[in-house]
Motif scaffolding. Sequence first.
Motif, PDB file in Angstrom:
ATOM      1  N   ARG A  29      47.187  42.206  62.161  1.00 32.61           N
ATOM      2  CA  ARG A  29      48.057  42.453  60.832  1.00 32.61           C
ATOM      3  C   ARG A  29      49.230  41.672  60.842  1.00 32.61           C
ATOM      4  N   LYS A  30      49.596  41.451  59.460  1.00 29.12           N
ATOM      5  CA  LYS A  30      50.971  40.914  59.341  1.00 29.12           C
ATOM      6  C   LYS A  30      52.098  41.674  59.780  1.00 29.12           C
ATOM      7  N   GLY A  31      53.035  41.351  60.674  1.00 28.74           N
ATOM      8  CA  GLY A  31      54.114  42.249  61.054  1.00 28.74           C
ATOM      9  C   GLY A  31      53.967  42.680  62.457  1.00 28.74           C
ATOM     10  N   GLU A  32      52.488  42.698  62.950  1.00 25.37           N
ATOM     11  CA  GLU A  32      52.229  43.352  64.332  1.00 25.37           C
ATOM     12  C   GLU A  32      52.534  42.140  65.253  1.00 25.37           C
ATOM     13  N   THR A  33      52.669  42.696  66.580  1.00 30.05           N
ATOM     14  CA  THR A  33      53.268  42.067  67.618  1.00 30.05           C
ATOM     15  C   THR A  33      52.027  41.793  68.473  1.00 30.05           C
ATOM     16  N   LEU A  34      51.695  40.504  68.996  1.00 27.06           N
ATOM     17  CA  LEU A  34      50.487  40.321  69.921  1.00 27.06           C
ATOM     18  C   LEU A  34      51.037  39.952  71.265  1.00 27.06           C
ATOM     19  N   ARG A  35      50.948  40.272  72.464  1.00 27.82           N
ATOM     20  CA  ARG A  35      51.205  40.028  73.585  1.00 27.82           C
ATOM     21  C   ARG A  35      49.966  39.334  74.440  1.00 27.82           C
ATOM     22  N   ILE A  36      50.012  38.309  74.998  1.00 25.15           N
ATOM     23  CA  ILE A  36      48.932  38.044  76.099  1.00 25.15           C
ATOM     24  C   ILE A  36      49.649  37.903  77.141  1.00 25.15           C
ATOM     25  N   LEU A  37      48.975  38.803  78.235  1.00 24.69           N
ATOM     26  CA  LEU A  37      49.746  38.935  79.590  1.00 24.69           C
ATOM     27  C   LEU A  37      48.917  38.203  80.500  1.00 24.69           C
ATOM     28  N   ASP A  38      49.265  37.347  81.340  1.00 21.07           N
ATOM     29  CA  ASP A  38      48.911  36.815  82.604  1.00 21.07           C
ATOM     30  C   ASP A  38      48.697  37.823  83.727  1.00 21.07           C
ATOM     31  N   LEU A  39      47.748  38.608  83.894  1.00 19.77           N
ATOM     32  CA  LEU A  39      47.584  39.561  85.034  1.00 19.77           C
ATOM     33  C   LEU A  39      48.057  39.054  86.326  1.00 19.77           C
ATOM     34  N   GLU A  40      47.261  38.028  86.726  1.00 21.85           N
ATOM     35  CA  GLU A  40      47.246  37.698  88.292  1.00 21.85           C
ATOM     36  C   GLU A  40      48.001  36.349  88.313  1.00 21.85           C
ATOM     37  N   GLY A  41      48.244  35.661  87.392  1.00 21.29           N
ATOM     38  CA  GLY A  41      48.941  34.356  87.431  1.00 21.29           C
ATOM     39  C   GLY A  41      48.116  33.146  87.305  1.00 21.29           C
ATOM     40  N   ASN A  42      48.571  31.853  86.584  1.00 16.22           N
ATOM     41  CA  ASN A  42      47.936  30.790  86.542  1.00 16.22           C
ATOM     42  C   ASN A  42      46.797  30.893  85.923  1.00 16.22           C
ATOM     43  N   GLN A  43      46.413  31.688  85.127  1.00 16.34           N
ATOM     44  CA  GLN A  43      45.326  31.728  84.177  1.00 16.34           C
ATOM     45  C   GLN A  43      45.436  30.761  82.843  1.00 16.34           C
ATOM     46  N   ALA A  44      44.570  30.504  82.241  1.00 13.59           N
ATOM     47  CA  ALA A  44      44.891  29.790  80.901  1.00 13.59           C
ATOM     48  C   ALA A  44      44.026  30.546  79.910  1.00 13.59           C
ATOM     49  N   ALA A  45      44.772  30.631  78.941  1.00 14.00           N
ATOM     50  CA  ALA A  45      43.972  31.556  77.581  1.00 14.00           C
ATOM     51  C   ALA A  45      44.016  30.533  76.585  1.00 14.00           C
ATOM     52  N   ASP A  46      42.788  29.996  76.102  1.00 10.89           N
ATOM     53  CA  ASP A  46      42.524  29.242  75.272  1.00 10.89           C
ATOM     54  C   ASP A  46      42.333  29.955  73.751  1.00 10.89           C
ATOM     55  N   THR A  47      43.053  29.574  72.818  1.00  9.07           N
ATOM     56  CA  THR A  47      43.326  30.484  71.734  1.00  9.07           C
ATOM     57  C   THR A  47      43.245  29.638  70.380  1.00  9.07           C
ATOM     58  N   LEU A  48      42.425  30.534  69.467  1.00 16.26           N
ATOM     59  CA  LEU A  48      42.584  29.929  68.086  1.00 16.26           C
ATOM     60  C   LEU A  48      43.068  31.023  67.078  1.00 16.26           C
ATOM     61  N   PHE A  49      43.392  30.545  65.906  1.00 16.65           N
ATOM     62  CA  PHE A  49      44.138  31.463  64.934  1.00 16.65           C
ATOM     63  C   PHE A  49      43.670  30.860  63.755  1.00 16.65           C
ATOM     64  N   TYR A  50      42.982  32.189  62.843  1.00 17.33           N
ATOM     65  CA  TYR A  50      42.651  32.091  61.600  1.00 17.33           C
ATOM     66  C   TYR A  50      43.384  32.947  60.452  1.00 17.33           C
ATOM     67  N   ASN A  51      43.520  32.579  59.189  1.00 16.63           N
ATOM     68  CA  ASN A  51      44.005  33.321  58.131  1.00 16.63           C
ATOM     69  C   ASN A  51      43.049  34.347  57.832  1.00 16.63           C
ATOM     70  N   ALA A  52      43.298  35.853  58.165  1.00 19.71           N
ATOM     71  CA  ALA A  52      42.059  36.843  58.038  1.00 19.71           C
ATOM     72  C   ALA A  52      41.577  36.960  56.818  1.00 19.71           C
ATOM     73  N   ASP A  53      42.306  36.564  55.869  1.00 20.99           N
ATOM     74  CA  ASP A  53      41.934  36.722  54.126  1.00 20.99           C
ATOM     75  C   ASP A  53      41.430  35.421  53.943  1.00 20.99           C
ATOM     76  N   ASP A  54      41.441  34.422  54.307  1.00 21.76           N
ATOM     77  CA  ASP A  54      40.890  33.078  53.927  1.00 21.76           C
ATOM     78  C   ASP A  54      40.701  32.422  55.443  1.00 21.76           C
ATOM     79  N   PRO A  55      39.505  32.367  56.147  1.00 17.54           N
ATOM     80  CA  PRO A  55      39.410  31.811  57.455  1.00 17.54           C
ATOM     81  C   PRO A  55      39.471  30.296  57.441  1.00 17.54           C
ATOM     82  N   ALA A  56      39.153  29.728  56.061  1.00 14.44           N
ATOM     83  CA  ALA A  56      39.256  28.369  56.043  1.00 14.44           C
ATOM     84  C   ALA A  56      40.598  27.762  56.397  1.00 14.44           C
TER      85      ALA A  56
END
Length: 215
Positions: A29-56
């Motif tokens: 949600r708007k204003g929330e903070t998202l953290r992505i944590l690399d637990l063991e190191g040297n990992q890759a997190a492929d990430t996509l983001f969309y507008n939740a109110d209009d995913p286009a």
Amino acid sequence: MITESPLDPATAHYRKVVPAGEYWIHVVRKGETLRILDLEGNQAADTLFYNADDPAERYSACDTIREQGNIYLSTGTVLRSDLCRPMLTITADTVGRHDTIGGACSAESNTVRYALDKKSMHACRDSFLLAVVENGHFGLGKRDIAHNINFFMNVPVTPDGGLQFADGLSAPGKYVEMVAEMNIIALISNCPQLNNPCNAYNPTPIEVLLWGAGS
């Protein structure tokens, strides 16, 4: 730029460990903070983001790179949509560089880059496709799998303009943190790649954490 976060993981209202090779999809949600944590190191997190109110409306590498004048992401980067609107702002980063041009691994790229017998290996595009099929309520489909961010991944540009998949700069406990500037659908494929150094040839879990607005 290396920047520590003041947020305490113990105060996060949501925590989820994502095993290597699996996906995570969630509304931030708007204003929330998202953290992505690399637990063991040297990992890759492929990430996509969309507008939740209009995913286009979705994350755009072109708009993000152009507006910040830098192909790498770190503290202060504003992740922009294909309408050039702010989607998230990176507020803390203990790695210092994240890739936005290397793309996601797929059966086709595994075949071209490595060998014909690698085609059957699980890849991030498979995870993205599985996520949209299994979560139809988000209104996403195959055509919505666009260009992604590779958090924790190190993809230097060579002097002749090529890309090199190099050893990661991350380590156990490193993270990237961002504040949502609009309601966001976040989709992460925790990369299963075994054929290049992006995961140190050993894919490992990540953890995602969320804090409420104003935390």
